[in-house]
Design a protein around this motif. Structure first.
Motif, PDB file in Angstrom:
ATOM      1  N   LEU A  38       0.829  -1.189   0.000  1.00 44.97           N
ATOM      2  CA  LEU A  38       0.000   0.000   0.000  1.00 44.97           C
ATOM      3  C   LEU A  38       0.873   1.251   0.000  1.00 44.97           C
ATOM      4  CD1 LEU A  38      -2.448  -1.104   2.838  1.00 44.97           C
ATOM      5  CD2 LEU A  38      -2.804  -1.311   0.371  1.00 44.97           C
ATOM      6  N   MET A  39       0.372   2.301  -0.630  1.00 50.54           N
ATOM      7  CA  MET A  39       1.079   3.582  -0.628  1.00 50.54           C
ATOM      8  C   MET A  39       0.637   4.384   0.596  1.00 50.54           C
ATOM      9  SD  MET A  39       1.195   4.529  -4.662  1.00 50.54           S
ATOM     10  CE  MET A  39       2.496   5.740  -4.431  1.00 50.54           C
ATOM     11  N   SER A  40       1.364   5.461   0.890  1.00 51.50           N
ATOM     12  CA  SER A  40       1.121   6.254   2.096  1.00 51.50           C
ATOM     13  C   SER A  40      -0.327   6.711   2.219  1.00 51.50           C
ATOM     14  CB  SER A  40       2.054   7.467   2.121  1.00 51.50           C
ATOM     15  OG  SER A  40       3.386   7.050   2.236  1.00 51.50           O
ATOM     16  N   ALA A  41      -0.906   7.232   1.148  1.00 54.22           N
ATOM     17  CA  ALA A  41      -2.285   7.734   1.204  1.00 54.22           C
ATOM     18  C   ALA A  41      -3.261   6.617   1.575  1.00 54.22           C
ATOM     19  CB  ALA A  41      -2.679   8.365  -0.129  1.00 54.22           C
ATOM     20  N   GLU A  42      -3.034   5.414   1.051  1.00 56.40           N
ATOM     21  CA  GLU A  42      -3.908   4.283   1.362  1.00 56.40           C
ATOM     22  C   GLU A  42      -3.790   3.889   2.835  1.00 56.40           C
ATOM     23  OE1 GLU A  42      -3.979   1.750  -2.744  1.00 56.40           O
ATOM     24  OE2 GLU A  42      -2.030   1.964  -1.747  1.00 56.40           O
ATOM     25  N   VAL A  43      -2.562   3.936   3.352  1.00 55.28           N
ATOM     26  CA  VAL A  43      -2.334   3.584   4.755  1.00 55.28           C
ATOM     27  C   VAL A  43      -2.977   4.625   5.665  1.00 55.28           C
ATOM     28  CG1 VAL A  43      -0.585   3.236   6.539  1.00 55.28           C
ATOM     29  CG2 VAL A  43      -0.217   2.327   4.239  1.00 55.28           C
ATOM     30  N   ARG A  44      -2.810   5.907   5.326  1.00 56.92           N
ATOM     31  CA  ARG A  44      -3.420   6.973   6.134  1.00 56.92           C
ATOM     32  C   ARG A  44      -4.938   6.823   6.170  1.00 56.92           C
ATOM     33  NH1 ARG A  44      -0.268  10.533   3.009  1.00 56.92           N
ATOM     34  NH2 ARG A  44      -2.189  11.540   2.353  1.00 56.92           N
ATOM     35  N   LYS A  45      -5.523   6.495   5.029  1.00 54.19           N
ATOM     36  CA  LYS A  45      -6.977   6.306   4.972  1.00 54.19           C
ATOM     37  C   LYS A  45      -7.386   5.074   5.777  1.00 54.19           C
ATOM     38  CE  LYS A  45     -10.792   5.882   1.699  1.00 54.19           C
ATOM     39  NZ  LYS A  45     -11.175   5.783   0.299  1.00 54.19           N
ATOM     40  N   MET A  46      -6.635   3.992   5.650  1.00 53.87           N
ATOM     41  CA  MET A  46      -6.936   2.748   6.348  1.00 53.87           C
ATOM     42  C   MET A  46      -6.880   2.935   7.865  1.00 53.87           C
ATOM     43  SD  MET A  46      -4.766  -0.727   5.855  1.00 53.87           S
ATOM     44  CE  MET A  46      -5.228  -2.285   6.541  1.00 53.87           C
ATOM     45  N   LEU A  47      -5.872   3.697   8.343  1.00 57.15           N
ATOM     46  CA  LEU A  47      -5.679   3.882   9.774  1.00 57.15           C
ATOM     47  C   LEU A  47      -6.321   5.165  10.297  1.00 57.15           C
ATOM     48  CD1 LEU A  47      -1.922   2.828  10.055  1.00 57.15           C
ATOM     49  CD2 LEU A  47      -3.957   1.435  10.479  1.00 57.15           C
ATOM     50  N   LEU A  63       6.082   1.130  12.206  1.00 60.19           N
ATOM     51  CA  LEU A  63       5.481   0.715  10.943  1.00 60.19           C
ATOM     52  C   LEU A  63       6.577   0.533   9.895  1.00 60.19           C
ATOM     53  CD1 LEU A  63       2.810   0.144   9.536  1.00 60.19           C
ATOM     54  CD2 LEU A  63       2.649   2.558   8.991  1.00 60.19           C
ATOM     55  N   PRO A  64       6.936  -0.730   9.590  1.00 56.12           N
ATOM     56  CA  PRO A  64       7.974  -0.967   8.586  1.00 56.12           C
ATOM     57  C   PRO A  64       7.508  -0.544   7.193  1.00 56.12           C
ATOM     58  CG  PRO A  64       7.186  -3.047   9.543  1.00 56.12           C
ATOM     59  CD  PRO A  64       6.401  -1.951  10.154  1.00 56.12           C
ATOM     60  N   TYR A  65       8.447  -0.119   6.379  1.00 58.44           N
ATOM     61  CA  TYR A  65       8.120   0.346   5.031  1.00 58.44           C
ATOM     62  C   TYR A  65       9.295   0.096   4.110  1.00 58.44           C
ATOM     63  CZ  TYR A  65      11.115   4.341   6.022  1.00 58.44           C
ATOM     64  OH  TYR A  65      12.197   5.130   6.327  1.00 58.44           O
ATOM     65  N   ARG A  66       9.026   0.240   2.832  1.00 62.73           N
ATOM     66  CA  ARG A  66      10.073   0.178   1.802  1.00 62.73           C
ATOM     67  C   ARG A  66       9.979   1.456   0.995  1.00 62.73           C
ATOM     68  NH1 ARG A  66      11.091  -5.658   0.325  1.00 62.73           N
ATOM     69  NH2 ARG A  66      11.377  -6.495   2.388  1.00 62.73           N
ATOM     70  N   LYS A  67      11.108   2.046   0.694  1.00 69.23           N
ATOM     71  CA  LYS A  67      11.120   3.248  -0.122  1.00 69.23           C
ATOM     72  C   LYS A  67      11.692   2.879  -1.484  1.00 69.23           C
ATOM     73  CE  LYS A  67      12.463   8.047  -0.206  1.00 69.23           C
ATOM     74  NZ  LYS A  67      13.098   9.142   0.511  1.00 69.23           N
ATOM     75  N   ILE A  68      10.912   3.139  -2.514  1.00 66.38           N
ATOM     76  CA  ILE A  68      11.349   2.880  -3.881  1.00 66.38           C
ATOM     77  C   ILE A  68      11.214   4.193  -4.626  1.00 66.38           C
ATOM     78  CG2 ILE A  68      10.975   1.568  -5.998  1.00 66.38           C
ATOM     79  CD1 ILE A  68       9.832  -0.674  -4.257  1.00 66.38           C
ATOM     80  N   GLY A  69      12.351   4.709  -5.069  1.00 69.61           N
ATOM     81  CA  GLY A  69      12.345   6.040  -5.662  1.00 69.61           C
ATOM     82  C   GLY A  69      11.942   7.021  -4.589  1.00 69.61           C
ATOM     83  N   GLY A  70      10.931   7.828  -4.837  1.00 72.90           N
ATOM     84  CA  GLY A  70      10.448   8.769  -3.843  1.00 72.90           C
ATOM     85  C   GLY A  70       9.181   8.314  -3.157  1.00 72.90           C
ATOM     86  N   SER A  71       8.760   7.076  -3.383  1.00 72.14           N
ATOM     87  CA  SER A  71       7.493   6.586  -2.833  1.00 72.14           C
ATOM     88  C   SER A  71       7.722   5.582  -1.716  1.00 72.14           C
ATOM     89  CB  SER A  71       6.658   5.915  -3.927  1.00 72.14           C
ATOM     90  OG  SER A  71       6.364   6.832  -4.943  1.00 72.14           O
ATOM     91  N   PHE A  73       6.189   2.436   0.471  1.00 70.62           N
ATOM     92  CA  PHE A  73       5.254   1.327   0.353  1.00 70.62           C
ATOM     93  C   PHE A  73       5.231   0.553   1.666  1.00 70.62           C
ATOM     94  CE2 PHE A  73       6.470   2.331  -3.938  1.00 70.62           C
ATOM     95  CZ  PHE A  73       5.272   2.278  -4.615  1.00 70.62           C
ATOM     96  N   TYR A  74       4.033   0.131   2.071  1.00 68.11           N
ATOM     97  CA  TYR A  74       3.833  -0.538   3.343  1.00 68.11           C
ATOM     98  C   TYR A  74       3.164  -1.882   3.085  1.00 68.11           C
ATOM     99  CZ  TYR A  74       4.353   4.297   4.780  1.00 68.11           C
ATOM    100  OH  TYR A  74       4.821   5.570   4.935  1.00 68.11           O
TER     101      TYR A  74
END
Length: 86
Positions: A38-47, A63-71, A73-74
């Protein structure tokens, strides 16, 4: 600060998931509830949290995440574990 190393296998899996999701969207399907990343906006909406709260969760390592380019992902499974208190 937690450092995540992204391997070639991770990138290939992400590419496959990205193409699958793009094809699904182009075919007019509804949003999948089983999407793994999920992208940041989706996570913010979910939580139901603000961008600042999401950033604090990342910085603290909650909250672990992966950064790919400037985005960012969770992983959906990790978010669900946190929500269950595991």
């Amino acid at each position: 600060m937690q450092l995540n190393i992204i391997t070639l296998e991770d990138l290939l899996q992400f590419k496959t998931e990205l193409f699958t999701e793009m094809n699904r969207l182009l075919q007019g399907g509804k949003e999948s509830q089983t999407k793994q990343w999920l992208m940041s906006a989706e996570v913010r909406k979910m939580l139901n949290i603000s961008p600042g709260t999401l950033q604090n969760l990342r910085i603290s390592g909650t909250l672990p995440y992966r950064k790919i380019g400037g985005s960012m992902f969770y992983n959906r499974e990790e978010i669900e574990k946190i929500m269950r208190g595991e």
